[in-house]
Motif scaffolding. Structure first.
Motif, PDB file in Angstrom:
ATOM      1  N   PHE A 197     -50.864  -6.136  72.788  1.00 18.64           N
ATOM      2  CA  PHE A 197     -51.446  -5.931  73.941  1.00 18.64           C
ATOM      3  C   PHE A 197     -53.082  -5.946  73.570  1.00 18.64           C
ATOM      4  CE2 PHE A 197     -47.695  -4.297  75.676  1.00 18.64           C
ATOM      5  CZ  PHE A 197     -47.972  -4.368  77.066  1.00 18.64           C
ATOM      6  N   VAL A 198     -53.883  -6.797  74.608  1.00 18.55           N
ATOM      7  CA  VAL A 198     -55.255  -7.020  74.199  1.00 18.55           C
ATOM      8  C   VAL A 198     -55.875  -6.233  75.231  1.00 18.55           C
ATOM      9  CG1 VAL A 198     -57.163  -8.499  73.811  1.00 18.55           C
ATOM     10  CG2 VAL A 198     -54.827  -9.076  73.028  1.00 18.55           C
ATOM     11  N   LYS A 199     -56.895  -5.231  75.072  1.00 15.28           N
ATOM     12  CA  LYS A 199     -57.585  -4.496  76.148  1.00 15.28           C
ATOM     13  C   LYS A 199     -58.979  -4.811  76.180  1.00 15.28           C
ATOM     14  CE  LYS A 199     -59.595  -0.088  77.252  1.00 15.28           C
ATOM     15  NZ  LYS A 199     -59.761  -0.433  78.882  1.00 15.28           N
ATOM     16  N   GLY A 200     -59.746  -5.339  77.103  1.00 11.83           N
ATOM     17  CA  GLY A 200     -61.124  -5.518  77.311  1.00 11.83           C
ATOM     18  C   GLY A 200     -61.699  -4.255  77.336  1.00 11.83           C
ATOM     19  N   SER A 201     -62.627  -3.925  76.422  1.00 12.99           N
ATOM     20  CA  SER A 201     -63.354  -2.729  76.478  1.00 12.99           C
ATOM     21  C   SER A 201     -64.274  -2.332  77.587  1.00 12.99           C
ATOM     22  CB  SER A 201     -64.342  -2.577  75.141  1.00 12.99           C
ATOM     23  OG  SER A 201     -65.139  -3.364  75.080  1.00 12.99           O
ATOM     24  N   LYS A 202     -64.420  -3.306  78.289  1.00 17.68           N
ATOM     25  CA  LYS A 202     -65.330  -2.961  79.674  1.00 17.68           C
ATOM     26  C   LYS A 202     -64.544  -3.307  80.866  1.00 17.68           C
ATOM     27  CE  LYS A 202     -69.255  -5.257  77.152  1.00 17.68           C
ATOM     28  NZ  LYS A 202     -70.125  -6.626  77.193  1.00 17.68           N
ATOM     29  N   SER A 203     -63.150  -3.136  80.597  1.00 17.37           N
ATOM     30  CA  SER A 203     -62.250  -3.312  81.552  1.00 17.37           C
ATOM     31  C   SER A 203     -61.579  -1.966  81.849  1.00 17.37           C
ATOM     32  CB  SER A 203     -61.359  -4.409  81.567  1.00 17.37           C
ATOM     33  OG  SER A 203     -60.340  -4.532  82.518  1.00 17.37           O
ATOM     34  N   LYS A 204     -61.072  -1.897  83.115  1.00 17.25           N
ATOM     35  CA  LYS A 204     -60.185  -0.497  83.379  1.00 17.25           C
ATOM     36  C   LYS A 204     -58.785  -1.020  83.634  1.00 17.25           C
ATOM     37  CE  LYS A 204     -64.273   1.984  85.494  1.00 17.25           C
ATOM     38  NZ  LYS A 204     -64.677   2.472  86.703  1.00 17.25           N
ATOM     39  N   PHE A 205     -58.400  -2.116  83.386  1.00 15.53           N
ATOM     40  CA  PHE A 205     -57.153  -2.590  83.841  1.00 15.53           C
ATOM     41  C   PHE A 205     -56.073  -1.946  82.936  1.00 15.53           C
ATOM     42  CE2 PHE A 205     -59.288  -5.531  86.439  1.00 15.53           C
ATOM     43  CZ  PHE A 205     -58.260  -5.921  87.489  1.00 15.53           C
ATOM     44  N   ILE A 206     -56.520  -1.700  81.598  1.00 11.68           N
ATOM     45  CA  ILE A 206     -55.473  -0.955  80.799  1.00 11.68           C
ATOM     46  C   ILE A 206     -56.465   0.300  80.333  1.00 11.68           C
ATOM     47  CG2 ILE A 206     -54.770  -0.642  78.590  1.00 11.68           C
ATOM     48  CD1 ILE A 206     -54.041  -3.546  78.244  1.00 11.68           C
ATOM     49  N   ASN A 207     -56.015   1.517  80.500  1.00 11.39           N
ATOM     50  CA  ASN A 207     -56.646   2.794  80.134  1.00 11.39           C
ATOM     51  C   ASN A 207     -55.717   3.415  78.991  1.00 11.39           C
ATOM     52  OD1 ASN A 207     -54.919   5.025  81.340  1.00 11.39           O
ATOM     53  ND2 ASN A 207     -55.616   4.066  83.240  1.00 11.39           N
ATOM     54  N   TRP A 208     -56.221   4.229  78.316  1.00 15.91           N
ATOM     55  CA  TRP A 208     -55.625   4.925  77.188  1.00 15.91           C
ATOM     56  C   TRP A 208     -54.498   5.793  77.700  1.00 15.91           C
ATOM     57  CZ3 TRP A 208     -55.958   1.553  73.690  1.00 15.91           C
ATOM     58  CH2 TRP A 208     -57.204   0.813  73.408  1.00 15.91           C
ATOM     59  N   HIS A 209     -54.582   6.186  78.717  1.00 12.35           N
ATOM     60  CA  HIS A 209     -53.221   7.086  79.354  1.00 12.35           C
ATOM     61  C   HIS A 209     -51.930   6.126  79.537  1.00 12.35           C
ATOM     62  CE1 HIS A 209     -56.263  10.430  80.136  1.00 12.35           C
ATOM     63  NE2 HIS A 209     -56.600   9.558  80.792  1.00 12.35           N
TER      64      HIS A 209
END
Length: 262
Positions: A223-235
């Motif tokens: 999984f690749v998360k954009g640090s400035k994006s809210k589409f994946i949150n750590w919850h």
């Protein structure tokens, strides 16, 4: 083919390495909502050169050059991908999906009827396997595109001016306008994508076909998360691990459109 699910033949582009390999260990790429295979042209050429593997970019149903058809469910879209893989005799695929395409890719991996030896690796770009409302921006984009079609415009410039009321970022407007059908002499201009079907299908796009604990895929997953994006949150991380136990999550300094920003 998934039982009881009708598929359509998707449009695709292929990037074949010099050794002529078309079928073994391909990377198959799925775009996001309002995207198309054209968004991945430059990266696909680079991937093919760097990996030495065939690259396939797909237009999902109701996008790009693929058929306009209901329904717009993730199971149907995953069935379309399976149909293409089987038609092209692809084996040991790596499947990369961004946003909506990421949910299609996850649905493909989790479906019990996906042949177990077909999928080798899964890469999900900036989306989680959750049921969540689409962003407010997406709702505005649909409204703006409806306004464009209702305004009987005859130029891309006019379409851009209308969309500016709904989206201030010129790069996002340019992305949306890749869907404008300027290849025809017909007037007024319309979008290539069926706005009515996409609007109607929005609740399905917000959904996900499986609940945590219902299915799992044990293959290698990134999984690749954009640090400035809210589409994946750590919850979301425990949920991701429930579905995909062998997951690595990486974070890149980017927004939601990671592939366009890096």
């Amino acid at each position: 083919m998934f039982s009881g699910v009708s598929s359509v033949k998707l449009a695709y582009d292929e990037y074949i390495p010099p050794n002529g390999n078309k079928t073994e260990r391909p990377l198959v790429i799925l775009h996001g909502f309002f995207g198309s295979k054209r968004n991945w042209q430059s990266l696909s050429k680079a991937f093919m050169k760097d990996l030495g593997r065939p690259i396939y970019t797909l237009d999902l149903r109701n996008h790009g050059s693929s058929p306009h058809v209901r329904p717009m469910t993730y199971t149907h879209m995953a069935a379309d991908v399976l149909d293409l893989c089987q038609r092209l005799s692809l084996t040991n695929i790596s499947l990369l999906g961004h946003s909506m395409g990421g949910k299609v890719a996850m649905s493909f991996a989790l479906n019990p009827e996906t042949p177990p030896d077909l999928l080798k690796d899964l890469i999900v770009s900036d989306i989680a396997p959750v049921r969540a409302k689409v962003s407010a921006d997406t709702v505005l984009h649909i409204e703006g595109m409806e306004k464009v079609e209702a305004s009987n415009i005859t130029s891309r410039k006019q379409a851009n001016e209308i969309l500016e009321e709904y989206e201030k970022d010129p790069s996002v407007r340019a992305f949306l306008l890749t869907n404008l059908n300027t290849d025809t002499k017909a007037s007024p201009l319309k979008f290539k994508v069926p706005i009515d079907i996409l609007k109607e299908g929005r609740p399905e796009i917000e959904s996900f076909p499986y609940a945590p604990g219902e299915r799992a895929w044990d293959g290698h997953t990134l999984f690749v998360k954009g640090s400035k994006s809210k589409f994946i949150n750590w919850h979301n991380k425990p949920v991701i691990k429930q579905f995909f136990p062998e997951t690595t999550v990486s974070e890149l300094d980017a927004g939601h459109w990671i592939h366009a920003e890096m």
